[in-house]
Motif scaffolding. Structure first.
Motif, PDB file in Angstrom:
ATOM      1  N   SER A  25       0.823  -1.212   0.000  1.00  0.00           N
ATOM      2  CA  SER A  25       0.000   0.000   0.000  1.00  0.00           C
ATOM      3  C   SER A  25       0.858   1.263   0.000  1.00  0.00           C
ATOM      4  O   SER A  25       0.524   2.253  -0.645  1.00  0.00           O
ATOM      5  CB  SER A  25      -0.932   0.010   1.215  1.00  0.00           C
ATOM      6  OG  SER A  25      -1.850  -1.049   1.131  1.00  0.00           O
ATOM      7  N   MET A  69      -8.380   3.961  -0.794  1.00  0.00           N
ATOM      8  CA  MET A  69      -8.313   3.199   0.453  1.00  0.00           C
ATOM      9  C   MET A  69      -9.656   2.564   0.796  1.00  0.00           C
ATOM     10  O   MET A  69      -9.703   1.625   1.584  1.00  0.00           O
ATOM     11  CB  MET A  69      -7.831   4.089   1.588  1.00  0.00           C
ATOM     12  CG  MET A  69      -6.401   4.542   1.404  1.00  0.00           C
ATOM     13  SD  MET A  69      -5.816   5.562   2.746  1.00  0.00           S
ATOM     14  CE  MET A  69      -5.761   4.364   4.070  1.00  0.00           C
ATOM     15  N   ARG A  74      -8.717  -4.223   0.772  1.00  0.00           N
ATOM     16  CA  ARG A  74      -7.601  -3.614   1.500  1.00  0.00           C
ATOM     17  C   ARG A  74      -7.546  -4.209   2.901  1.00  0.00           C
ATOM     18  O   ARG A  74      -8.566  -4.402   3.543  1.00  0.00           O
ATOM     19  CB  ARG A  74      -7.807  -2.101   1.623  1.00  0.00           C
ATOM     20  CG  ARG A  74      -7.673  -1.359   0.331  1.00  0.00           C
ATOM     21  CD  ARG A  74      -6.229  -1.157   0.019  1.00  0.00           C
ATOM     22  NE  ARG A  74      -6.086  -0.341  -1.159  1.00  0.00           N
ATOM     23  CZ  ARG A  74      -5.010  -0.314  -1.881  1.00  0.00           C
ATOM     24  NH1 ARG A  74      -3.969  -1.033  -1.560  1.00  0.00           N
ATOM     25  NH2 ARG A  74      -4.935   0.438  -2.944  1.00  0.00           N
TER      26      ARG A  74
END
Length: 97
Positions: A25, A69, A74
């Motif tokens: 990330s 995000m 995620r």
């Protein structure tokens, strides 16, 4: 320019796994348009603390990043507490040492 900075806390024994899980990330964020810097790092003094530092060209760039995000898939690490703030910067200059 915007700076996003702060800290988060995890159980000390989970900090390494958290940081390893966030590596991809961080790489993705650094490649995004408008990202000047993006760091999530272990604090050298507090074993369960993780420090966050980001620099963005504009509010639009930060908003685009935050939208990525929210995508499914995620990782959402178990964070015990977080304190992160956004700062608007009107100028900067090198520090003279």
């Amino acid at each position: 320019m915007l700076i996003v900075a702060g800290k988060g806390y995890v159980e000390p024994e989970h900090r390494h796994a958290l940081l390893a899980g966030l590596e991809a990330s961080v790489r993705e964020a650094r490649a995004e348009p408008g990202c000047l810097d993006y760091v999530v790092a272990a604090d050298p003094v507090e074993p369960g603390r993780v420090n966050v530092y980001e620099r963005w060209v504009s509010e639009d760039h930060l908003a685009a990043h935050l939208a990525t995000m929210a995508r499914p898939g995620r990782p959402t690490p178990a964070v015990l507490g977080m304190e992160i703030a956004r700062y608007e910067i009107s100028g900067s200059q090198p520090v003279q040492m």
